[in-house]
Design a protein around this motif. Structure first.
Motif, PDB file in Angstrom:
ATOM      1  N   LEU A 118       3.118  -7.290  -7.913  1.00 28.69           N
ATOM      2  CA  LEU A 118       2.644  -7.124  -6.545  1.00 28.69           C
ATOM      3  C   LEU A 118       1.231  -6.544  -6.540  1.00 28.69           C
ATOM      4  O   LEU A 118       0.927  -5.612  -7.291  1.00 28.69           O
ATOM      5  N   ARG A 119       0.378  -7.099  -5.694  1.00 27.95           N
ATOM      6  CA  ARG A 119      -0.971  -6.550  -5.565  1.00 27.95           C
ATOM      7  C   ARG A 119      -0.856  -5.220  -4.831  1.00 27.95           C
ATOM      8  O   ARG A 119      -0.393  -5.170  -3.685  1.00 27.95           O
ATOM      9  N   THR A 120      -1.291  -4.154  -5.476  1.00 28.17           N
ATOM     10  CA  THR A 120      -0.965  -2.809  -5.003  1.00 28.17           C
ATOM     11  C   THR A 120      -2.187  -1.923  -4.876  1.00 28.17           C
ATOM     12  O   THR A 120      -3.108  -1.968  -5.700  1.00 28.17           O
ATOM     13  N   ALA A 121      -2.170  -1.110  -3.825  1.00 28.85           N
ATOM     14  CA  ALA A 121      -3.177  -0.062  -3.639  1.00 28.85           C
ATOM     15  C   ALA A 121      -2.459   1.241  -3.341  1.00 28.85           C
ATOM     16  O   ALA A 121      -1.319   1.248  -2.853  1.00 28.85           O
ATOM     17  N   CYS A 122      -3.125   2.353  -3.636  1.00 30.29           N
ATOM     18  CA  CYS A 122      -2.545   3.665  -3.360  1.00 30.29           C
ATOM     19  C   CYS A 122      -3.602   4.528  -2.680  1.00 30.29           C
ATOM     20  O   CYS A 122      -4.741   4.624  -3.155  1.00 30.29           O
ATOM     21  N   VAL A 123      -3.217   5.127  -1.573  1.00 23.93           N
ATOM     22  CA  VAL A 123      -4.132   5.973  -0.802  1.00 23.93           C
ATOM     23  C   VAL A 123      -3.934   7.432  -1.213  1.00 23.93           C
ATOM     24  O   VAL A 123      -2.812   7.939  -1.227  1.00 23.93           O
ATOM     25  N   GLU A 124      -5.020   8.100  -1.539  1.00 23.97           N
ATOM     26  CA  GLU A 124      -4.956   9.517  -1.888  1.00 23.97           C
ATOM     27  C   GLU A 124      -6.262  10.206  -1.498  1.00 23.97           C
ATOM     28  O   GLU A 124      -7.339   9.757  -1.880  1.00 23.97           O
ATOM     29  N   GLY A 125      -6.131  11.285  -0.723  1.00 25.53           N
ATOM     30  CA  GLY A 125      -7.310  12.003  -0.247  1.00 25.53           C
ATOM     31  C   GLY A 125      -7.791  13.102  -1.163  1.00 25.53           C
ATOM     32  O   GLY A 125      -8.937  13.577  -1.022  1.00 25.53           O
ATOM     33  N   ARG A 126      -6.955  13.552  -2.106  1.00 24.52           N
ATOM     34  CA  ARG A 126      -7.422  14.554  -3.056  1.00 24.52           C
ATOM     35  C   ARG A 126      -8.489  13.960  -3.977  1.00 24.52           C
ATOM     36  O   ARG A 126      -8.592  12.746  -4.142  1.00 24.52           O
ATOM     37  N   GLU A 127      -9.207  14.836  -4.640  1.00 22.05           N
ATOM     38  CA  GLU A 127     -10.212  14.386  -5.600  1.00 22.05           C
ATOM     39  C   GLU A 127      -9.561  13.876  -6.880  1.00 22.05           C
ATOM     40  O   GLU A 127     -10.192  13.180  -7.673  1.00 22.05           O
ATOM     41  N   THR A 128      -8.293  14.253  -7.095  1.00 21.16           N
ATOM     42  CA  THR A 128      -7.570  13.818  -8.281  1.00 21.16           C
ATOM     43  C   THR A 128      -6.196  13.291  -7.879  1.00 21.16           C
ATOM     44  O   THR A 128      -5.651  13.668  -6.841  1.00 21.16           O
ATOM     45  N   LEU A 129      -5.645  12.436  -8.714  1.00 18.66           N
ATOM     46  CA  LEU A 129      -4.324  11.878  -8.464  1.00 18.66           C
ATOM     47  C   LEU A 129      -3.245  12.861  -8.921  1.00 18.66           C
ATOM     48  O   LEU A 129      -3.518  13.851  -9.572  1.00 18.66           O
ATOM     49  N   GLY A 130      -1.995  12.568  -8.575  1.00 15.49           N
ATOM     50  CA  GLY A 130      -0.885  13.395  -9.033  1.00 15.49           C
ATOM     51  C   GLY A 130      -0.234  14.241  -7.965  1.00 15.49           C
ATOM     52  O   GLY A 130       0.819  14.835  -8.205  1.00 15.49           O
ATOM     53  N   GLY A 131      -0.850  14.344  -6.781  1.00 18.49           N
ATOM     54  CA  GLY A 131      -0.238  15.081  -5.681  1.00 18.49           C
ATOM     55  C   GLY A 131      -0.079  16.561  -5.947  1.00 18.49           C
ATOM     56  O   GLY A 131      -0.700  17.138  -6.845  1.00 18.49           O
ATOM     57  N   THR A 132       0.790  17.190  -5.152  1.00 23.15           N
ATOM     58  CA  THR A 132       1.050  18.621  -5.305  1.00 23.15           C
ATOM     59  C   THR A 132       1.551  18.941  -6.702  1.00 23.15           C
ATOM     60  O   THR A 132       1.126  19.913  -7.332  1.00 23.15           O
ATOM     61  N   CYS A 133       2.460  18.117  -7.228  1.00 24.29           N
ATOM     62  CA  CYS A 133       3.109  18.403  -8.507  1.00 24.29           C
ATOM     63  C   CYS A 133       2.104  18.628  -9.630  1.00 24.29           C
ATOM     64  O   CYS A 133       2.131  19.647 -10.311  1.00 24.29           O
ATOM     65  N   ILE A 153       0.868  -1.180   0.000  1.00 25.26           N
ATOM     66  CA  ILE A 153       0.000   0.000   0.000  1.00 25.26           C
ATOM     67  C   ILE A 153       0.899   1.223   0.000  1.00 25.26           C
ATOM     68  O   ILE A 153       1.775   1.367   0.857  1.00 25.26           O
ATOM     69  N   VAL A 154       0.685   2.076  -0.983  1.00 21.07           N
ATOM     70  CA  VAL A 154       1.441   3.321  -1.098  1.00 21.07           C
ATOM     71  C   VAL A 154       0.578   4.456  -0.565  1.00 21.07           C
ATOM     72  O   VAL A 154      -0.588   4.582  -0.940  1.00 21.07           O
ATOM     73  N   ILE A 155       1.139   5.265   0.314  1.00 18.53           N
ATOM     74  CA  ILE A 155       0.401   6.400   0.882  1.00 18.53           C
ATOM     75  C   ILE A 155       0.840   7.670   0.160  1.00 18.53           C
ATOM     76  O   ILE A 155       1.957   8.142   0.331  1.00 18.53           O
ATOM     77  N   GLY A 156      -0.045   8.178  -0.667  1.00 16.80           N
ATOM     78  CA  GLY A 156       0.248   9.382  -1.439  1.00 16.80           C
ATOM     79  C   GLY A 156       0.379   9.083  -2.917  1.00 16.80           C
ATOM     80  O   GLY A 156       1.074   8.140  -3.310  1.00 16.80           O
ATOM     81  N   ALA A 157      -0.309   9.874  -3.759  1.00 10.85           N
ATOM     82  CA  ALA A 157      -0.308   9.622  -5.202  1.00 10.85           C
ATOM     83  C   ALA A 157       0.366  10.741  -5.972  1.00 10.85           C
ATOM     84  O   ALA A 157      -0.025  11.079  -7.086  1.00 10.85           O
ATOM     85  N   GLY A 158       1.408  11.367  -5.362  1.00  6.40           N
ATOM     86  CA  GLY A 158       2.221  12.324  -6.094  1.00  6.40           C
ATOM     87  C   GLY A 158       3.198  11.587  -6.987  1.00  6.40           C
ATOM     88  O   GLY A 158       3.107  10.360  -7.148  1.00  6.40           O
ATOM     89  N   PRO A 159       4.163  12.289  -7.582  1.00  3.14           N
ATOM     90  CA  PRO A 159       5.114  11.630  -8.496  1.00  3.14           C
ATOM     91  C   PRO A 159       5.817  10.427  -7.876  1.00  3.14           C
ATOM     92  O   PRO A 159       5.996   9.408  -8.549  1.00  3.14           O
ATOM     93  N   GLY A 160       6.239  10.527  -6.621  1.00  2.00           N
ATOM     94  CA  GLY A 160       6.878   9.382  -5.980  1.00  2.00           C
ATOM     95  C   GLY A 160       5.905   8.251  -5.750  1.00  2.00           C
ATOM     96  O   GLY A 160       6.178   7.087  -6.061  1.00  2.00           O
ATOM     97  N   GLY A 161       4.736   8.582  -5.219  1.00  2.00           N
ATOM     98  CA  GLY A 161       3.754   7.568  -4.865  1.00  2.00           C
ATOM     99  C   GLY A 161       3.149   6.846  -6.051  1.00  2.00           C
ATOM    100  O   GLY A 161       3.080   5.607  -6.075  1.00  2.00           O
TER     101      GLY A 161
END
Length: 464
Positions: free
Chosen positions: A27-42, A7-15
Motif C-alpha cells: 500500500l502506498r503509505t504516508a505518516c503524519v508526525e509533528g514532532r521533530e523526530t519519529l517514535g511518538g511519546t514512547c 495515511i497514518v496520523i501519528g508516528a508512535g509505536p502504533g502509528g
C-alpha cells in the motif's frame, strides 16, 4: 493533491508499525508526525528514555550495595547528572533515527506537521491537503490531570513524566502523585539517585488492577529501597512558591487534612487520549465518555475508511498493544485477516524487581466464579537469582482447576518482563501448566522459576 492508499496520523509505536506494515503489504503509505523526530511519546519522552535512566540508576544501586559483597572494591561512584541526561538523549536519538531509516527503507512518506481530517478521504497537514483511501488515527495520549484538584503543570517544579526526564538537577525531595507504573518507575530513578521520594496515592493499593499479592510485595520492597507511601489520600491542590511546591491532600480514612513539601512534584495520575484538533466531532466520529474513539472489531470508526488504534481507543495504554493493533489494522485494510488477542497482552513495570503480568488475576477469577488452582515459586529457590542478589519475589501461575489451562501469570522478580513471554506463548496456544512443566529449561536461569511455578500447579515444585 498527492494520493495515498493509507495515511497514518501519528508516528508512535502504533502509528509507525501500522505504516511499515501497510507499506510491506504493497500500500502506498504516508505518516503524519509533528514532532521533530519519529517514535511518538514512547521513544521520545516515555518508554525508552525512562528505561535508560532506570538502567543507569540501577547500576549505581548495584555499585553502592552489592559490589563490595562480590569483592569489587572501589570508591562509591558519583553521579554526573548532565552526562546521564546526555546518555539518555543519545539512546533516544539512536532509536528515533532507526525509525526514520525504516521509513526510508519501506518508502513511507513522512508528512511533517500536525494533522486534521476535513472530510473522509482527506488529511490536511499544516494547510496542505492529501488524499487517502484509508486513514488510521494513531494519535496517542497525553498525561491526565489530577481529578478534582487545583494543579498547574509548569514542567519545572510541577512536572509530568516529560519534565521528570529532563530536570535541571536531582531534587532533594520529590513527591509523586499516583502509584501507577509511571510514578513508581520515575520515583525509583530519583530515589536511587539520592532524592527523598514520597508517593501519594488515592487508592489503598499501588499499581491498580494488578494481582493483590504482587501489589503488597512490590510496595514492601520499594519501601525498603527508600520510597515513602501515603495511601488513601485525595490531593486537592499543589501550590508553588519560590521554586518549591506544597501538596495539600485529605486522608480518606479519617477525613484529615495534610500538606507535604517538595522541590519537585511529579503528576503521574495516568494518561488520556490525544484527539483534540483532528476534527472528529465534525466528521461524526463517535467517542466514549472518556474521550476514546469508538471502533468496531476491525478498528474502523463510525466513519467508513477511518480507523483508530493504540492509546486513542479503548484498552490498556501500552506500546505493544498499539503495535499489535497497528499490524492487524494494516492487514484488514489490505484485505487480509487482522487479529489481536486482547486476553494475552502482558504488562510490565520496570522497577527493581521488575513486575510482569498477563491474563486473569485471582480477583478476576473469583468475580467470574471460576474454579482455579495456584502454582507459586519464590526466587529464593532459584540458584541464578540468589547468585546475583535477586532472590526477592515470586512467580505465580493461575490455571483452570479442571483443564489445567493457564489463565494468568504474575511475576515479581529479576527479568520479569522477559520471563512473562513464555507464559504468553503458552496461553496463545491454549497450553496448560503441565506443558510448561514438561518443557526443559536451561540451568541456571531465572526462567526455571517459571517452570517450578508450573510444577507447583501439579504435584509440586522441586526446589520449594
Amino acid at each position: 493533491m498527492a494520493e495515498y492508499d493509507v495515511i497514518v496520523i501519528g508516528a508512535g509505536p502504533g502509528g509507525y508499525v501500522a505504516a511499515i506494515r501497510c507499506a510491506q503489504l504493497g500500500l502506498r503509505t504516508a505518516c503524519v508526525e509533528g514532532r521533530e523526530t519519529l517514535g511518538g511519546t514512547c521513544l521520545n519522552v516515555g518508554c525508552i528514555p525512562s528505561k535508560a535512566l532506570l538502567h543507569a540508576s540501577h547500576q549505581l544501586h548495584e555499585a553502592q550495595h552489592n559490589f563490595a559483597a562480590m569483592g569489587l572494591n572501589a570508591d562509591s561512584p558519583t553521579v554526573d547528572w548532565a552526562k546521564m541526561l546526555s546518555y539518555k538523549d543519545d539512546v533516544i536519538g539512536q532509536n528515533t533515527k532507526g525509525i526514520e531509516f525504516l521509513f526510508k527503507k519501506n518508502k513511507i512518506d513522512w508528512l511533517k506537521g500536525w494533522a486534521t481530517i476535513p472530510e473522509a478521504g482527506k488529511v490536511s497537514v499544516d494547510g496542505e491537503t492529501y488524499g487517502a483511501k484509508n486513514i488510521i488515527i494513531a494519535s496517542g495520549s497525553v498525561p491526565a490531570s489530577v481529578p478534582g484538584a487545583d494543579v498547574t503543570v509548569d514542567e519545572k517544579t510541577v512536572v509530568t513524566s516529560t519534565g521528570a526526564l529532563e530536570l535541571s538537577e536531582i531534587p532533594k525531595k520529590m513527591i509523586v502523585i499516583g502509584a501507577g507504573v509511571i510514578g513508581l518507575e520515575m520515583g525509583s530513578v530519583y530515589a536511587r539517585l539520592g532524592a527523598e521520594v514520597e508517593v501519594i496515592e488515592y487508592l489503598d493499593a499501588i499499581t491498580p488492577g494488578m494481582d493483590a499479592e504482587v501489589q503488597r510485595a512490590l510496595q514492601k520492597l520499594l519501601t525498603k529501597q527508600g520510597l515513602k507511601f501515603t495511601m488513601g489520600a485525595a490531593v486537592s491542590k499543589v501550590d508553588v512558591a519560590d521554586g518549591k511546591a506544597s501538596v495539600t491532600y485529605k486522608l480518606r480514612k479519617d477525613d484529615s487534612d495534610h500538606t507535604s513539601d517538595a522541590d519537585v512534584v511529579l503528576v503521574a495520575t495516568g494518561r488520556k487520549p490525544l484527539t483534540d484538533g483532528l476534527g472528529l466531532e465534525t466528521l461524526g466520529v463517535e467517542l466514549t465518555d472518556r474521550g476514546q474513539i469508538k471502533t468496531d472489531t476491525h478498528w474502523q470508526t463510525t466513519v467508513k475508511g477511518i480507523y483508530a488504534i493504540g492509546d486513542a481507543i479503548i484498552g490498556p495504554m501500552l506500546a505493544h498493544k498499539a503495535e499489535d493493533e497497528g499490524m492487524a489494522c494494516a492487514e484488514v485494510i489490505a484485505g487480509k485477516h487482522g487479529h489481536v488477542n486482547y486476553g494475552v497482552i502482558p504488562g510490565v513495570i520496570y522497577t527493581w524487581p521488575e513486575v510482569a503480568s498477563v491474563g486473569k488475576t485471582e480477583a478476576d477469577l473469583k468475580d467470574e466464579g471460576r474454579a482455579y488452582k495456584v502454582g507459586k515459586f519464590s526466587f529464593m529457590g532459584n540458584g541464578r537469582a540468589k547468585a546475583v542478589f535477586a532472590g526477592d519475589g515470586f512467580v505465580k501461575i493461575l490455571v483452570d482447576k479442571e483443564t489445567d489451562r493457564i489463565l494468568g501469570c504474575h511475576i515479581i522478580g529479576p527479568s520479569a518482563g522477559d520471563l512473562i513471554h513464555e507464559v504468553c506463548v503458552t496461553m496463545e496456544y491454549g497450553g496448560s501448566a503441565e506443558d510448561l512443566a514438561l518443557t526443559c529449561h536451561a540451568h541456571p536461569t531465572f526462567s526455571e522459576a517459571v517452570r517450578e511455578a508450573a510444577l507447583a500447579c501439579g504435584d509440586g515444585a522441586i526446589h520449594a
